[in-house]
Design a protein around this motif. Structure first.
Motif, PDB file in Angstrom:
ATOM      1  N   LYS A 278     -23.200  24.067   8.894  1.00  0.00           N
ATOM      2  CA  LYS A 278     -22.567  23.032   8.077  1.00  0.00           C
ATOM      3  C   LYS A 278     -23.530  21.850   7.971  1.00  0.00           C
ATOM      4  O   LYS A 278     -23.856  21.212   8.960  1.00  0.00           O
ATOM      5  CB  LYS A 278     -21.239  22.590   8.693  1.00  0.00           C
ATOM      6  N   LEU A 279     -23.961  21.600   6.769  1.00  0.00           N
ATOM      7  CA  LEU A 279     -24.904  20.516   6.501  1.00  0.00           C
ATOM      8  C   LEU A 279     -24.133  19.207   6.401  1.00  0.00           C
ATOM      9  O   LEU A 279     -23.225  19.075   5.580  1.00  0.00           O
ATOM     10  CB  LEU A 279     -25.647  20.814   5.193  1.00  0.00           C
ATOM     11  N   ASP A 280     -24.467  18.239   7.260  1.00  0.00           N
ATOM     12  CA  ASP A 280     -23.737  16.970   7.240  1.00  0.00           C
ATOM     13  C   ASP A 280     -24.421  15.894   6.399  1.00  0.00           C
ATOM     14  O   ASP A 280     -23.815  14.894   6.049  1.00  0.00           O
ATOM     15  CB  ASP A 280     -23.473  16.462   8.653  1.00  0.00           C
ATOM     16  N   LYS A 281     -25.696  16.097   6.079  1.00  0.00           N
ATOM     17  CA  LYS A 281     -26.407  15.174   5.191  1.00  0.00           C
ATOM     18  C   LYS A 281     -27.655  15.868   4.662  1.00  0.00           C
ATOM     19  O   LYS A 281     -28.117  16.861   5.220  1.00  0.00           O
ATOM     20  CB  LYS A 281     -26.773  13.879   5.899  1.00  0.00           C
ATOM     21  N   ILE A 282     -28.174  15.328   3.593  1.00  0.00           N
ATOM     22  CA  ILE A 282     -29.406  15.827   2.989  1.00  0.00           C
ATOM     23  C   ILE A 282     -30.513  14.856   3.369  1.00  0.00           C
ATOM     24  O   ILE A 282     -30.372  13.641   3.163  1.00  0.00           O
ATOM     25  CB  ILE A 282     -29.274  15.912   1.456  1.00  0.00           C
ATOM     26  N   CYS A 283     -31.612  15.370   3.929  1.00  0.00           N
ATOM     27  CA  CYS A 283     -32.746  14.531   4.335  1.00  0.00           C
ATOM     28  C   CYS A 283     -33.936  14.806   3.419  1.00  0.00           C
ATOM     29  O   CYS A 283     -34.374  15.954   3.306  1.00  0.00           O
ATOM     30  CB  CYS A 283     -33.132  14.819   5.780  1.00  0.00           C
ATOM     31  N   ILE A 284     -34.428  13.770   2.790  1.00  0.00           N
ATOM     32  CA  ILE A 284     -35.555  13.867   1.867  1.00  0.00           C
ATOM     33  C   ILE A 284     -36.591  12.817   2.267  1.00  0.00           C
ATOM     34  O   ILE A 284     -36.237  11.666   2.537  1.00  0.00           O
ATOM     35  CB  ILE A 284     -35.116  13.595   0.408  1.00  0.00           C
ATOM     36  N   THR A 285     -37.864  13.208   2.288  1.00  0.00           N
ATOM     37  CA  THR A 285     -38.948  12.266   2.573  1.00  0.00           C
ATOM     38  C   THR A 285     -39.732  12.010   1.291  1.00  0.00           C
ATOM     39  O   THR A 285     -40.052  12.940   0.548  1.00  0.00           O
ATOM     40  CB  THR A 285     -39.887  12.825   3.657  1.00  0.00           C
ATOM     41  N   PHE A 286     -40.020  10.749   1.066  1.00  0.00           N
ATOM     42  CA  PHE A 286     -40.785  10.290  -0.097  1.00  0.00           C
ATOM     43  C   PHE A 286     -42.051   9.602   0.381  1.00  0.00           C
ATOM     44  O   PHE A 286     -42.203   9.309   1.566  1.00  0.00           O
ATOM     45  CB  PHE A 286     -39.949   9.295  -0.914  1.00  0.00           C
ATOM     46  N   LYS A 287     -42.938   9.287  -0.556  1.00  0.00           N
ATOM     47  CA  LYS A 287     -44.151   8.546  -0.213  1.00  0.00           C
ATOM     48  C   LYS A 287     -43.787   7.128   0.215  1.00  0.00           C
ATOM     49  O   LYS A 287     -42.846   6.527  -0.295  1.00  0.00           O
ATOM     50  CB  LYS A 287     -45.103   8.492  -1.410  1.00  0.00           C
ATOM     51  N   TRP A 288     -44.566   6.588   1.137  1.00  0.00           N
ATOM     52  CA  TRP A 288     -44.309   5.282   1.742  1.00  0.00           C
ATOM     53  C   TRP A 288     -44.101   4.188   0.694  1.00  0.00           C
ATOM     54  O   TRP A 288     -43.205   3.359   0.822  1.00  0.00           O
ATOM     55  CB  TRP A 288     -45.473   4.922   2.659  1.00  0.00           C
ATOM     56  N   ASN A 289     -44.924   4.162  -0.341  1.00  0.00           N
ATOM     57  CA  ASN A 289     -44.861   3.055  -1.310  1.00  0.00           C
ATOM     58  C   ASN A 289     -43.841   3.277  -2.420  1.00  0.00           C
ATOM     59  O   ASN A 289     -43.784   2.506  -3.358  1.00  0.00           O
ATOM     60  CB  ASN A 289     -46.240   2.779  -1.912  1.00  0.00           C
ATOM     61  N   GLU A 290     -43.021   4.311  -2.336  1.00  0.00           N
ATOM     62  CA  GLU A 290     -42.085   4.607  -3.420  1.00  0.00           C
ATOM     63  C   GLU A 290     -40.639   4.248  -3.091  1.00  0.00           C
ATOM     64  O   GLU A 290     -39.707   4.752  -3.710  1.00  0.00           O
ATOM     65  CB  GLU A 290     -42.217   6.067  -3.845  1.00  0.00           C
ATOM     66  N   GLY A 291     -40.457   3.340  -2.142  1.00  0.00           N
ATOM     67  CA  GLY A 291     -39.114   2.924  -1.772  1.00  0.00           C
ATOM     68  C   GLY A 291     -38.314   2.387  -2.944  1.00  0.00           C
ATOM     69  O   GLY A 291     -37.136   2.733  -3.122  1.00  0.00           O
ATOM     70  N   GLN A 292     -38.933   1.551  -3.768  1.00  0.00           N
ATOM     71  CA  GLN A 292     -38.208   0.983  -4.911  1.00  0.00           C
ATOM     72  C   GLN A 292     -37.846   2.067  -5.923  1.00  0.00           C
ATOM     73  O   GLN A 292     -36.759   2.044  -6.502  1.00  0.00           O
ATOM     74  CB  GLN A 292     -39.014  -0.137  -5.575  1.00  0.00           C
ATOM     75  N   LYS A 293     -38.739   3.028  -6.124  1.00  0.00           N
ATOM     76  CA  LYS A 293     -38.442   4.152  -7.031  1.00  0.00           C
ATOM     77  C   LYS A 293     -37.223   4.925  -6.536  1.00  0.00           C
ATOM     78  O   LYS A 293     -36.397   5.371  -7.325  1.00  0.00           O
ATOM     79  CB  LYS A 293     -39.631   5.105  -7.130  1.00  0.00           C
ATOM     80  N   VAL A 294     -37.124   5.093  -5.219  1.00  0.00           N
ATOM     81  CA  VAL A 294     -35.990   5.810  -4.628  1.00  0.00           C
ATOM     82  C   VAL A 294     -34.698   5.045  -4.898  1.00  0.00           C
ATOM     83  O   VAL A 294     -33.702   5.621  -5.347  1.00  0.00           O
ATOM     84  CB  VAL A 294     -36.201   6.027  -3.111  1.00  0.00           C
ATOM     85  N   LEU A 295     -34.718   3.731  -4.646  1.00  0.00           N
ATOM     86  CA  LEU A 295     -33.534   2.913  -4.902  1.00  0.00           C
ATOM     87  C   LEU A 295     -33.146   2.964  -6.376  1.00  0.00           C
ATOM     88  O   LEU A 295     -31.962   3.081  -6.717  1.00  0.00           O
ATOM     89  CB  LEU A 295     -33.779   1.469  -4.462  1.00  0.00           C
ATOM     90  N   ASP A 296     -34.148   2.900  -7.256  1.00  0.00           N
ATOM     91  CA  ASP A 296     -33.882   2.974  -8.696  1.00  0.00           C
ATOM     92  C   ASP A 296     -33.276   4.323  -9.074  1.00  0.00           C
ATOM     93  O   ASP A 296     -32.360   4.383  -9.901  1.00  0.00           O
ATOM     94  CB  ASP A 296     -35.169   2.736  -9.500  1.00  0.00           C
ATOM     95  N   PHE A 297     -33.799   5.410  -8.492  1.00  0.00           N
ATOM     96  CA  PHE A 297     -33.278   6.748  -8.783  1.00  0.00           C
ATOM     97  C   PHE A 297     -31.784   6.829  -8.474  1.00  0.00           C
ATOM     98  O   PHE A 297     -31.002   7.376  -9.245  1.00  0.00           O
ATOM     99  CB  PHE A 297     -34.039   7.814  -7.988  1.00  0.00           C
ATOM    100  N   PHE A 298     -31.392   6.295  -7.323  1.00  0.00           N
ATOM    101  CA  PHE A 298     -29.990   6.350  -6.929  1.00  0.00           C
ATOM    102  C   PHE A 298     -29.165   5.223  -7.555  1.00  0.00           C
ATOM    103  O   PHE A 298     -27.953   5.165  -7.384  1.00  0.00           O
ATOM    104  CB  PHE A 298     -29.859   6.319  -5.395  1.00  0.00           C
ATOM    105  N   GLY A 299     -29.844   4.315  -8.301  1.00  0.00           N
ATOM    106  CA  GLY A 299     -29.156   3.243  -8.997  1.00  0.00           C
ATOM    107  C   GLY A 299     -28.546   2.225  -8.061  1.00  0.00           C
ATOM    108  O   GLY A 299     -27.455   1.707  -8.317  1.00  0.00           O
TER     109      GLY A 299
END
Length: 139
Positions: A29-50
């Motif tokens: 049973k998967l309780d969460k999804i874990c994804i790793t992104f590049k260090w400098n792409e934090g803002q892109k990640v936040l933008d992706f999830f809105g």
């Protein structure tokens, strides 16, 4: 769905954490999804999830942000803050290409997990048995 949407957006990422074990075909049973992104792409990640917000830095070189996608908890992780940490080569080291719902995706390798995982982690024994059963190299 998440992997497909990330690919379509052009984001660079790998499946990590306990999710990588699940992506390799071990079932639990998967309780969460874990994804790793590049260090400098934090803002892109936040933008992706809105979302507005910021990543929590646990220790130098590791920070994370928790969000939701289609009702599932998602942990977005960033490792790095050293010279070259924002390259595809560093992000994709120790990964396998795994097909997830028809999409080829970089996933942390089971061998890397086995060599670096905590022996008392509930998934460690599961990975060890899977690797033995499938004649994969053990350390």
């Amino acid at each position: 769905q998440l992997v497909k949407k990330l690919k379509e957006s052009g984001m660079t990422f790998k499946v990590d954490g306990s999710t990588m074990i699940f992506a390799h075909g071990l079932e639990f049973k998967l309780d969460k999804i874990c994804i790793t992104f590049k260090w400098n792409e934090g803002q892109k990640v936040l933008d992706f999830f809105g979302e507005a917000g910021e990543f929590s830095e646990v220790f130098p070189g590791f920070k994370y942000y928790d969000t939701k996608f289609s009702g599932m908890k998602v942990r977005c992780m960033l490792y790095g803050e050293f010279l070259g940490s924002d390259t595809d080569e560093v992000l994709y080291q120790n990964t396998d290409i795994v097909e997830i719902d028809g999409v080829l995706t970089h996933v942390q390798s089971l061998e890397f997990y086995y060599e670096n995982g905590e022996l008392d982690n509930k998934y460690y024994k599961m990975v060890e048995e899977y690797m033995k059963h499938n004649n994969r190299d053990l350390k």
